[in-house]
Scaffold this active site. Structure first.
Site, mmCIF file in Angstrom:
data_model
loop_
_atom_site.group_PDB
_atom_site.id
_atom_site.type_symbol
_atom_site.label_atom_id
_atom_site.label_comp_id
_atom_site.label_asym_id
_atom_site.label_seq_id
_atom_site.Cartn_x
_atom_site.Cartn_y
_atom_site.Cartn_z
ATOM 1 N N HIS A 260 -1.168 -12.383 -18.225
ATOM 2 C CA HIS A 260 0.095 -12.958 -18.688
ATOM 3 C C HIS A 260 0.707 -13.789 -17.565
ATOM 4 O O HIS A 260 0.873 -13.302 -16.448
ATOM 5 C CB HIS A 260 1.053 -11.842 -19.106
ATOM 6 N N GLY A 262 3.526 -15.966 -15.340
ATOM 7 C CA GLY A 262 4.909 -15.661 -14.961
ATOM 8 C C GLY A 262 5.113 -15.742 -13.467
ATOM 9 O O GLY A 262 4.390 -16.453 -12.755
ATOM 10 N N CYS A 269 2.544 -1.994 -4.025
ATOM 11 C CA CYS A 269 1.084 -1.810 -3.974
ATOM 12 C C CYS A 269 0.292 -3.127 -3.934
ATOM 13 O O CYS A 269 -0.350 -3.427 -2.930
ATOM 14 C CB CYS A 269 0.629 -0.962 -5.157
HETATM 15 N N1 LIG Z 1 3.761 3.849 -6.254
HETATM 16 C C1 LIG Z 1 2.666 3.667 -6.972
HETATM 17 O O1 LIG Z 1 2.708 3.205 -8.116
HETATM 18 C C2 LIG Z 1 1.315 4.006 -6.393
HETATM 19 C C3 LIG Z 1 0.206 4.047 -7.251
HETATM 20 C C4 LIG Z 1 -1.029 4.345 -6.714
HETATM 21 C C5 LIG Z 1 -1.171 4.549 -5.359
HETATM 22 N N2 LIG Z 1 -0.086 4.459 -4.544
HETATM 23 C C6 LIG Z 1 -0.271 4.679 -3.112
HETATM 24 O O2 LIG Z 1 0.286 5.948 -2.821
HETATM 25 C C7 LIG Z 1 0.849 5.956 -1.515
HETATM 26 C C8 LIG Z 1 2.302 6.360 -1.600
HETATM 27 O O3 LIG Z 1 2.997 5.390 -2.335
HETATM 28 P P1 LIG Z 1 4.474 5.638 -2.867
HETATM 29 O O4 LIG Z 1 4.785 4.495 -3.740
HETATM 30 O O5 LIG Z 1 4.596 7.013 -3.401
HETATM 31 O O6 LIG Z 1 5.288 5.521 -1.481
HETATM 32 P P2 LIG Z 1 6.768 6.015 -1.176
HETATM 33 O O7 LIG Z 1 7.222 5.203 -0.029
HETATM 34 O O8 LIG Z 1 7.563 6.071 -2.430
HETATM 35 O O9 LIG Z 1 6.573 7.525 -0.692
HETATM 36 C C9 LIG Z 1 5.993 7.899 0.513
HETATM 37 C C10 LIG Z 1 6.604 9.243 0.920
HETATM 38 O O10 LIG Z 1 5.873 9.749 2.046
HETATM 39 C C11 LIG Z 1 6.809 10.364 2.918
HETATM 40 N N3 LIG Z 1 6.198 10.496 4.235
HETATM 41 C C12 LIG Z 1 5.980 9.527 5.168
HETATM 42 N N4 LIG Z 1 5.354 10.064 6.237
HETATM 43 C C13 LIG Z 1 5.174 11.375 5.965
HETATM 44 C C14 LIG Z 1 4.563 12.441 6.678
HETATM 45 N N5 LIG Z 1 4.003 12.256 7.882
HETATM 46 N N6 LIG Z 1 4.550 13.643 6.108
HETATM 47 C C15 LIG Z 1 5.117 13.864 4.895
HETATM 48 N N7 LIG Z 1 5.701 12.890 4.173
HETATM 49 C C16 LIG Z 1 5.716 11.667 4.699
HETATM 50 C C17 LIG Z 1 8.027 9.450 2.862
HETATM 51 O O11 LIG Z 1 9.178 10.090 3.339
HETATM 52 C C18 LIG Z 1 8.067 9.127 1.366
HETATM 53 O O12 LIG Z 1 8.856 10.064 0.657
HETATM 54 C C19 LIG Z 1 0.612 4.544 -0.961
HETATM 55 O O13 LIG Z 1 -0.586 4.533 -0.236
HETATM 56 C C20 LIG Z 1 0.468 3.711 -2.213
HETATM 57 O O14 LIG Z 1 -0.270 2.541 -1.997
HETATM 58 C C21 LIG Z 1 1.158 4.223 -5.032
#
Ligand SMILES: NC(=O)c1ccc[n+]([C@@H]2O[C@H](COP(=O)([O-])OP(=O)(O)OC[C@H]3O[C@@H](n4cnc5c(N)ncnc54)[C@H](O)[C@@H]3O)[C@@H](O)[C@H]2O)c1
Length: 437
Positions: A260, A262, A269
């Site tokens: 799509h 846009g 991510c």
């Molecule tokens: N958000 C999504 O849709 C999604 C989907 C698939 C994969 N991912 C992957 O998952 C991972 C997390 O993404 P997210 O969106 O949840 O990030 P986010 O920033 O929302 O959450 C990360 C969390 O980790 C905590 N943190 C940091 N260092 C830490 C430590 N040493 N010990 C404990 N906690 C700690 C932070 O305080 C935070 O709450 C990334 O690698 C991202 O690429 C995210």
């Protein structure tokens, strides 16, 4: 096979970690989750959601109430009370580099492993550069009191914000990157209800599983930039990019999803994963093989600049103009504004001299906190009042239903940029709007 009740640890309680923890409790496990942010942990421990995600709040509250899901800040507590640990911490883009910052992952593995004195499996779910699992396995072997009785696996996560619960409980596939039959068995037991329901399980080595995730996001980004590149060719020739996408997407080898046109992709991510994969390829000496990823990123950022230019073309000058931006999150269904295309455009227009007001059904608080220079309206009516230009930059349903006549009476000038091709151009033009996409 009867579901097995396991003791699960979750490290990191962001968008991924909270969803994963609550869904693990939903599958029947006892879950203990830890984060370094005590404020977030306190809210979660009270059963309160720290962000917007449909369906997750009630599930979280239910399992916190029942005691099956606990949140804290002690790694020791998690280490002692769980046997399968999921590392869900953030891997943002490094400052001043395209590479992923894996320092949170390293810290999380270290802080957990040094308390592990019994057999355990640590499963990385964060998106990381290929080779991270191998490094984490060496780190764990060095610091865990249980030594080789602690194993590392990688099982990347494919959930989409806005539908995170459904994506976790009914995923397209599970990918288990493991180094032993025991690790595979532990993951099969963890996901037993999903495995029994027929979810495809891909069992592979950790390095391949790390790459699956980066490759999936790079592919999706490429598809989006591909159609966006074609959108500009269509614009230059008068061709219809939506009809083109429909016809192109009917080919099952291509598919219509993510085709799509846009404003392009954003969020926490796709942008950083595309850049991270390219940076890792560079480190491995094979960047030429994926040099197109740079072009994908360029096309994506070009879309944002183009919308700022398009607004200027419609208004003649941004000075003194009131510009309304509808939608701030990086996509509908979430309040996540990380690398938000909408806010990138809003900030660009404001720097060019306009008075910009932003409205989003759920992300207003996040915008107020992170973009203090932008005005945030509390309602749609307040946002559109006396606008010289309206830009639809995130396609929430509330905006898809906009009535061109009613909207036309609220604004000062009927200029509309539909940055998501979400509205019916004919209806808006018939109601006297100058409609551009
Ligand atoms: N958000 C999504 O849709 C999604 C989907 C698939 C994969 N991912 C992957 O998952 C991972 C997390 O993404 P997210 O969106 O949840 O990030 P986010 O920033 O929302 O959450 C990360 C969390 O980790 C905590 N943190 C940091 N260092 C830490 C430590 N040493 N010990 C404990 N906690 C700690 C932070 O305080 C935070 O709450 C990334 O690698 C991202 O690429 C995210």
């Amino acid at each position: 096979m009867e579901p097995v009740r396991l003791r699960i640890g979750v490290i990191g309680t962001g968008y991924l970690g909270v969803t994963h923890a609550a869904c693990m409790a939903e599958l029947g496990h006892d879950v203990v989750a830890v984060d370094v942010d005590p404020v977030k942990v306190a809210r979660l421990a009270a059963g309160e959601m720290p962000f917007h995600e449909p369906d997750l709040g009630p599930m979280l509250a239910r399992h916190v109430r029942s005691g099956r899901l606990r949140f804290g800040t002690s790694f020791r507590e998690v280490a002692l009370n769980a046997d399968v640990h999921f590392v869900c911490v953030g891997t943002p883009q490094q400052a001043g580099s395209d590479a992923w910052d894996t320092s949170h992952v390293e810290q999380a593995f270290r802080d957990l492993a040094r308390h592990l004195d019994h057999s355990a499996l640590i499963v990385g779910k964060s998106t990381v550069p290929v080779g991270t699992a191998e490094r984490m396995a060496a780190l764990v072997a060095e610091v865990a009191p249980a030594g080789s009785r602690v194993e590392v696996a990688w099982s990347p996560e494919f959930l989409r914000e806005g539908q995170a619960v459904a994506d976790t409980l009914t995923p397209d596939r599970l990918v288990f990157g493991v180094s032993s039959g025991w690790a595979e068995q532990m993951l099969r037991l963890t996901y037993q209800p999903l495995v029994s329901a027929g979810t495809a399980v891909h069992v592979t080595d950790p390095a391949t599983s790390e790459l699956v995730k980066a490759a999936a996001n790079a592919f999706l980004a490429t598809k989006i930039s591909f159609v966006n590149g074609l959108a500009e060719i269509c614009e230059a020739t008068g061709a219809d990019v939506l009809a083109l996408a429909d016809a192109l997407g009917s080919d099952p080898r291509i598919g219509r999803r993510s085709l799509h046109p846009g404003l392009g992709y954003g969020g926490g991510c796709l942008p950083k994963d595309l850049r991270g994969l390219h940076a890792r390829a560079r480190e491995l000496g094979v960047s030429g093989a994926v040099s197109f990823l740079e072009a994908v990123d360029d096309v994506n950022l070009r879309r944002r600049r183009r919308l700022v230019d398009l607004g200027l073309e419609l208004l003649g000058s941004y000075r003194g103009a009131r510009v309304c931006v509808l939608g701030a999150s990086f996509k509908p269904g979430t309040d996540d504004i990380r690398d938000s295309p909408a806010l990138h455009v809003a900030s660009g227009i404001q720097r060019a001299g306009a008075d910009v007001v932003v409205y989003d059904p759920v992300a207003g608080a996040a915008v107020r906190q992170a973009y203090r220079q932008l005005s945030v309206a509390g309602s749609l009516d307040e946002a559109v009042a006396e606008a010289d230009l309206v830009l639809l930059l995130c396609e929430w349903d509330e905006f898809r239903r906009l009535d061109p006549l009613a909207l036309g009476t609220a604004v000062r000038r009927r200029n509309l940029i539909d940055g998501r091709y979400a509205l019916d151009a004919k209806r808006f033009r018939a109601a006297g709007w100058t409609y551009r996409a």
